[in-house]
Design an enzyme around this catalytic site. Sequence first.
Site, short mmCIF file in Angstrom:
data_model
loop_
_atom_site.label_atom_id
_atom_site.label_comp_id
_atom_site.label_asym_id
_atom_site.label_seq_id
_atom_site.Cartn_x
_atom_site.Cartn_y
_atom_site.Cartn_z
CE LYS A 71 -103.14 -66.34 28.72
NZ LYS A 71 -102.37 -65.32 28.04
NE ARG A 113 -97.08 -62.69 19.64
CZ ARG A 113 -97.72 -61.58 19.93
NH1 ARG A 113 -97.32 -60.43 19.43
NH2 ARG A 113 -98.75 -61.57 20.76
CD GLU A 162 -104.31 -63.94 36.57
OE1 GLU A 162 -103.30 -64.65 36.66
OE2 GLU A 162 -104.37 -62.96 35.81
CG HIS A 213 -109.94 -59.47 27.98
ND1 HIS A 213 -109.85 -58.75 29.15
CD2 HIS A 213 -111.01 -60.29 28.12
CE1 HIS A 213 -110.82 -59.14 29.96
NE2 HIS A 213 -111.55 -60.07 29.36
P1 ADP Z 1 -100.44 -58.30 20.57
O1 ADP Z 1 -100.22 -57.99 22.00
O2 ADP Z 1 -99.16 -58.15 19.78
O3 ADP Z 1 -101.59 -57.62 19.96
P2 ADP Z 1 -101.94 -60.80 21.02
O4 ADP Z 1 -101.34 -61.82 21.93
O5 ADP Z 1 -103.12 -60.04 21.44
O6 ADP Z 1 -100.73 -59.85 20.52
O7 ADP Z 1 -102.33 -61.50 19.63
C1 ADP Z 1 -101.40 -62.00 18.74
C2 ADP Z 1 -101.29 -61.16 17.51
O8 ADP Z 1 -101.38 -61.98 16.39
C3 ADP Z 1 -102.42 -60.15 17.40
O9 ADP Z 1 -101.89 -58.90 17.22
C4 ADP Z 1 -103.23 -60.55 16.23
O10 ADP Z 1 -103.60 -59.44 15.43
C5 ADP Z 1 -102.31 -61.45 15.48
N1 ADP Z 1 -103.12 -62.53 14.96
C6 ADP Z 1 -103.80 -63.44 15.64
N2 ADP Z 1 -104.45 -64.24 14.81
C7 ADP Z 1 -104.17 -63.82 13.57
C8 ADP Z 1 -104.54 -64.25 12.26
N3 ADP Z 1 -105.36 -65.26 12.07
N4 ADP Z 1 -104.04 -63.58 11.22
C9 ADP Z 1 -103.19 -62.56 11.40
N5 ADP Z 1 -102.81 -62.12 12.58
C10 ADP Z 1 -103.29 -62.73 13.66
P1 ADP Z 2 -103.85 -62.88 26.13
O1 ADP Z 2 -102.95 -64.07 25.97
O2 ADP Z 2 -105.19 -63.12 25.61
O3 ADP Z 2 -103.18 -61.63 25.64
P2 ADP Z 2 -103.42 -61.84 28.84
O4 ADP Z 2 -103.14 -62.69 30.03
O5 ADP Z 2 -102.28 -61.07 28.28
O6 ADP Z 2 -104.07 -62.76 27.72
O7 ADP Z 2 -104.60 -60.86 29.20
C1 ADP Z 2 -105.24 -60.06 28.23
C2 ADP Z 2 -105.86 -58.85 28.88
O8 ADP Z 2 -106.79 -59.21 29.91
C3 ADP Z 2 -104.88 -57.95 29.59
O9 ADP Z 2 -104.27 -57.03 28.73
C4 ADP Z 2 -105.74 -57.28 30.64
O10 ADP Z 2 -106.43 -56.18 30.10
C5 ADP Z 2 -106.74 -58.33 31.01
N1 ADP Z 2 -106.31 -59.05 32.23
C6 ADP Z 2 -105.53 -60.16 32.27
N2 ADP Z 2 -105.32 -60.57 33.53
C7 ADP Z 2 -105.99 -59.71 34.34
C8 ADP Z 2 -106.20 -59.63 35.76
N3 ADP Z 2 -105.68 -60.52 36.61
N4 ADP Z 2 -106.96 -58.62 36.23
C9 ADP Z 2 -107.51 -57.71 35.38
N5 ADP Z 2 -107.37 -57.76 34.05
C10 ADP Z 2 -106.63 -58.74 33.50
MG MG Z 3 -101.53 -60.73 26.37
#
Ligand code: ADP
Ligand code: ADP
Ligand code: MG
Length: 658
Positions: A116, A297, A200, A235
């Site tokens: 990140k 992806r 942040e 989140h």
């Molecule tokens: P998204 O925004 O597509 O939900 P995330 O970054 O939150 O993606 O998470 C990655 C995706 O991979 C998730 O949707 C989660 O369901 C999937 N994932 C993570 N770990 C596993 C696992 N062990 N088995 C299957 N799917 C997984």
């Molecule tokens: P991940 O890799 O786990 O998906 P993200 O950086 O995409 O991590 O953040 C996941 C979630 O956390 C976001 O969808 C949002 O709801 C919350 N989030 C992330 N950054 C911020 C921020 N700076 N302020 C408020 N909420 C945040």
């Molecule tokens: Mg995310």
Amino acid sequence: MFESVLIANRGEIACRIIRTAQALGMRTIAVHSQADADALFVQMADEAWEIGPAPASESYLRIDKVIDVALKSGAQCIHPGYGFLSERAEFAEACAENGIAFIGPPASAIRAMGLKDAAKALAQKAGVPVVPGYHGSKQDPDFLRQKAYEIGYPVLIKAVAGGGGKGMKRVDKATEFDDALASAMREAQASFGDPRVLVEKYVLSPRHVEIQIFADQHGNVVHLNERDCSLQRRHQKVIEEAPAPGMTPEMREAMGKAAVEAARAVGYVGAGTVEFIADGREGLRPDRFYFMEMNTRLQVEHPVTEAVTGLDLVALQFRVAHGETLPFTQEEVRLEGHAVEARLYAEDPEKGFLPSTGRLWALELPEDFGIRVDSGVEAGDEVSPFYDPMIAKIIARGADRDEALDRLSRALGETLVAGPRTNAAFLKKLVDAQAFRDGAFDTGFIDQNLEELGAVERPLDPIAVAAGALALVRRDHDRNALAGSVAVGDLPGPWWASDGFQLVGQRQTGLPLMVDGARVEGALTWDAQGPAFELPGAQSPPGAVEASVVEAGETMLVLREGRQTRVAIHDPTAVDLEHLDAGGLIKAPMHGKLVALFVETGQSVEKGQRVAVVEAMKMEHVLTAPLDGVIGEIAAAIGDQVGEGARITVVLEEGDTA
Ligand code: ADP
Ligand code: ADP
Ligand code: MG
């Protein structure tokens, strides 16, 4: 087009990819763990190869085994789906080294967006707005605390290697910073093997709005509009929709442009998603959105975009990977109607959304007009503790937002799952919530409304217990097993009475039950209005027994208003394993790994004190002392895999002996 594809994934996304690949005339090759030998995706594929035991680390995450099968089966390309190996640059490289096309971006793009901090720096350089904060390499606590002060509270500490909402801590004031930092770093180290964090600004009234992008190998990059994924828990996304409520053409253009710039900056190819956080205090404004990360992806929620653009994103992925030029320009991208997706999970909203595994005794998913269901399971399958407990994605489309939400609400109401508990009723309440309907929500909406959404512990539903009790009585009568040890056989009743039974007055029979694993002494009553069930302190209204009942071995699974109640006859001759010890037993809530132990044998604890942490399915479950007392023998060590219900330790009351 490619002639064959290996799908390096499982469940609903493997099924989804196989469907399109077969429509494109490709031979489909599945790889699966031992636990998935009979899974739907294995049946659907033209070929299936087993690659190891159930744990993902020994099967789905084994690059060597997947590549080996690809070579043996002659797969021309590999689709990684989402999760698992989809964002592992080494996997994309291994494909390339073996002459297999990887359905995804170049390894260099995965790497560039993988951390990140680096991704933020890159976006900033490309002129994309990023959340104000510190994403440099210094990790000294004093330094980071100073940065937090400069940024201004509240701040968010994030693992640079993070994903799935892990390693993220919101901090509201300086005095809480050090603890939060230590905890975020610990979690980051444990989950990702990398303790580094960034700090942040915590954006207020945050809305998660992301842009789907697509790029070909010839320098064309377009965006396919946005998805709003603001309804989240921990989140993690729960509901996603397109278009985003309150989106304006100016904002869409600004965000789309920023997403395309970010993709260009890393030489992106294929499907990707650029996630932004928008400050929604005054609605969506083009000067108040910030880059968060890029997911390199296919996204879980891609069907929402398919519904409003009319595209098949998986087909497009194959075409682009095969070298074709994107078949449309930015101007030709459609945005028609409204679509919304709900993630149906095997989890229990009344118990902190604890995953709920086990056999699917019944599964009915809606197939209405305007509804698409992406699922990877069928009735009779197990929801296993080894993988993500998603049962299905239900996607509704409509001419406008209300129509889409109404259809989704109805579909969720018609969804029937018996066995594991699900979030279906919770999702329906969410979709019907007025504030959500009004577009007045941000990422905190679910947490702020848990009670209204039914996500709190609730007392037994006496009507469901009555329905279950009646079903048991009828079944036992049908079996004609009247002579058994169980009291049911003695029941008189209007259903099978041959003694001139009169529907006058009231009759009552005591019935010892096990309801949701606990013993319940109730009474079955009936009068002219019909049967009812009386529990201490609650009575079901007579005649009002309306529920779906699914027979699961000796247990009746009663589904009423989206809630499941398990009802069985209490058998006094059976050894009650669950209640063998005193009330002080501490068990693993589900199959998982013991990651922390805060006590030792002989130590005094107070009720509610933390005893251990079990990690299962991406979540940590804190186990607390059920009563005041002394810790007895400890049956597991840190790092052990523990089965569901496995004894971890016991809290002995004063005077007890182990
Ligand atoms: P998204 O925004 O597509 O939900 P995330 O970054 O939150 O993606 O998470 C990655 C995706 O991979 C998730 O949707 C989660 O369901 C999937 N994932 C993570 N770990 C596993 C696992 N062990 N088995 C299957 N799917 C997984
Ligand atoms: P991940 O890799 O786990 O998906 P993200 O950086 O995409 O991590 O953040 C996941 C979630 O956390 C976001 O969808 C949002 O709801 C919350 N989030 C992330 N950054 C911020 C921020 N700076 N302020 C408020 N909420 C945040
Ligand atoms: Mg995310």
